[in-house]
Write an enzyme that holds these catalytic residues in place. Sequence first.
Site, PDB file in Angstrom:
ATOM      1  CG  HIS B 129      22.445  -3.965   7.943  1.00  0.00           C
ATOM      2  ND1 HIS B 129      21.748  -4.800   7.105  1.00  0.00           N
ATOM      3  CD2 HIS B 129      22.460  -4.577   9.155  1.00  0.00           C
ATOM      4  CE1 HIS B 129      21.365  -5.870   7.790  1.00  0.00           C
ATOM      5  NE2 HIS B 129      21.785  -5.765   9.028  1.00  0.00           N
ATOM      6  CG  ASP B 206      19.286   1.686   7.675  1.00  0.00           C
ATOM      7  OD1 ASP B 206      18.476   1.582   8.631  1.00  0.00           O
ATOM      8  OD2 ASP B 206      20.117   0.803   7.402  1.00  0.00           O
ATOM      9  CD  GLN B 209      20.871  -1.053  15.000  1.00  0.00           C
ATOM     10  OE1 GLN B 209      20.616  -0.858  16.197  1.00  0.00           O
ATOM     11  NE2 GLN B 209      20.810  -2.258  14.463  1.00  0.00           N
ATOM     12  CE  LYS B 232      17.597  -3.929  13.418  1.00  0.00           C
ATOM     13  NZ  LYS B 232      18.290  -5.159  13.773  1.00  0.00           N
ATOM     14  CB  CYS B 370      24.275  -7.781   8.311  1.00  0.00           C
ATOM     15  SG  CYS B 370      23.517  -9.315   8.802  1.00  0.00           S
TER      16      CYS B 370
END
Lengths: 150, 412
Positions: B129, B206, B209, B232, B370
């Site tokens: 991202h 990261d 998600q 999220k 993104c």
Amino acid sequence: MSDLRELYQEVILDHNRSPRNFRSLETANRVSEGHNPLCGDEVKVFVELDGNVITDIAFQGHGCAISKASASMMTSGVKGKTTGEAEALFEEVHRMVAGDGDTQPNADLLGRLTALAGVREFPNRVKCATLAWHTMNGALKGQKEVVFNE
Amino acid sequence: MTQMSKNGFPVERIREDFPILKQLIHGRPLVYLDSAATSQKPQSVIDAVVRYYREENANIHRGIHYLSERATADYEAARRHIARFINAPDPRETIFVRGTTEAINLVAHSYGRRFIHADDEIVISAMEHHSNIVPWQLLCEQTGAKLRVIPITDDGELIVDAYAKLLNSRTRLVSVVHVSNVLGTINPVKRLVEMAHSMHIPVLLDGAQAVPHVPVDVQDLDCDFYAFSGHKLFGPTGIGLLYGKTAWLDQMPPFQGGGDMISTVSFERTTYNSLPYKFEAGTPNIAGTIGLGAAVDYFQGVGVEAAARHEHDLLDYATEVLAAIPGVRLLGNAPEKTGCVSFLVDGVHAHDVGTILDQHGVAIRAGHHCAMPLMERYGLAATARASFAFYNTLDEINVLAEAIDEVKEVFS
């Protein structure tokens, strides 16, 4: 679904399938690149200007059906017009798709561009319909790049 | 309509907890397939935020009055709770930030300033991202360090052999995504960490998600930093978490200066507060933190493993149904996937797909997500992405498929 049919009229779909003046233009003396950083749409507008008359215009790039059709119809609509007339036409298109102004859009002036009227019901698509126009305006003003984020 | 998933997951009862899902959009029931952009919030999270403002709003860590003590206690209880959720060994290693983006910027800034110099290398992947690309580019511009990118296969898997070759004595950090927001690929992060550690290179993951979809245990992964966003994860916007190992955090200078992060201040010299406060300057997002604590509570009540199984069914079904539609192409076919399906409809731009789906009440994301370098890798400008959470049903995927039929009809 009627709004959808209003948005994706046959004229729009036709210009999306077979965009007019979708090429580069070697004789262009004004070129501008428009970019919408939010959605990644890119359009390059080539203008051949003789005095204040747009003698030829073409575009390249990628974007959705609305942006492609709008660019295609724009090139057909302003070819042979003066820069002043082209700017006035953009103002009218903007009024129609963004729904600003109280008066009805001037159908005589807009001609086939009235096919874009359905965009008014889709506020997040207004930028798609106006990217090429902003880019043409930039080209006429001698700007090489238009970063557009309406 | 009573619906259970194949394995008996009580999705209809769970949907009752999410008030937003009850509404009609353009006269149709909302089919929310954009949870990778932001998830919806259960009533318990909304209640926790409201209760904080109604009953205990006060600044923390400084008041000697009752409300401040209560707010401080709830804020710190949320920290301990969220730390346990990712199995962080010590809550002092969990720093509250605005979201994943800020977490990565914190590391780029603080770790970068201390450890990264000219000609050093930072390794990221081709499926990052923008939030895990741009902070490193900024750092490279400032320091003269270089960015190295792990390539991916056409199916959307990291090429691990190429990763191995990128690691060298100049590599100062690996920063990779745990789960791709476009491809849904679950990366073999534990292995990537092991490989980097064998060369004494720290790793940031990261997890934006990942945390809503797979159980995350930072000790098992052995990563040095782990970042994720609350919004999220069924929590409020504006709150996220950076986990970092004490050994690194202790050596890193503060990110921002201000209140709460100091021990003493004079015009000659300021000494910094202990962890995690050294990295939490200014009044934090107290309501957001308490809301995120409630979100973790809720998610654990649903059951992270049970939710993951249900989502697996959703993903399998969506893949099967979409792949069967002529003219629809899926992007991202890694064997280990979760959370989303990216797709293309022949001859139709993703934005037009998005607009037509919206008229059916179906909310998806359309665009570059993104991740413009990833789009470029596939020679695409945009894709449509349907992303899932445990509150989605198999029936909603049928609605998605019907709406895609309409897209094809409009553009036929």
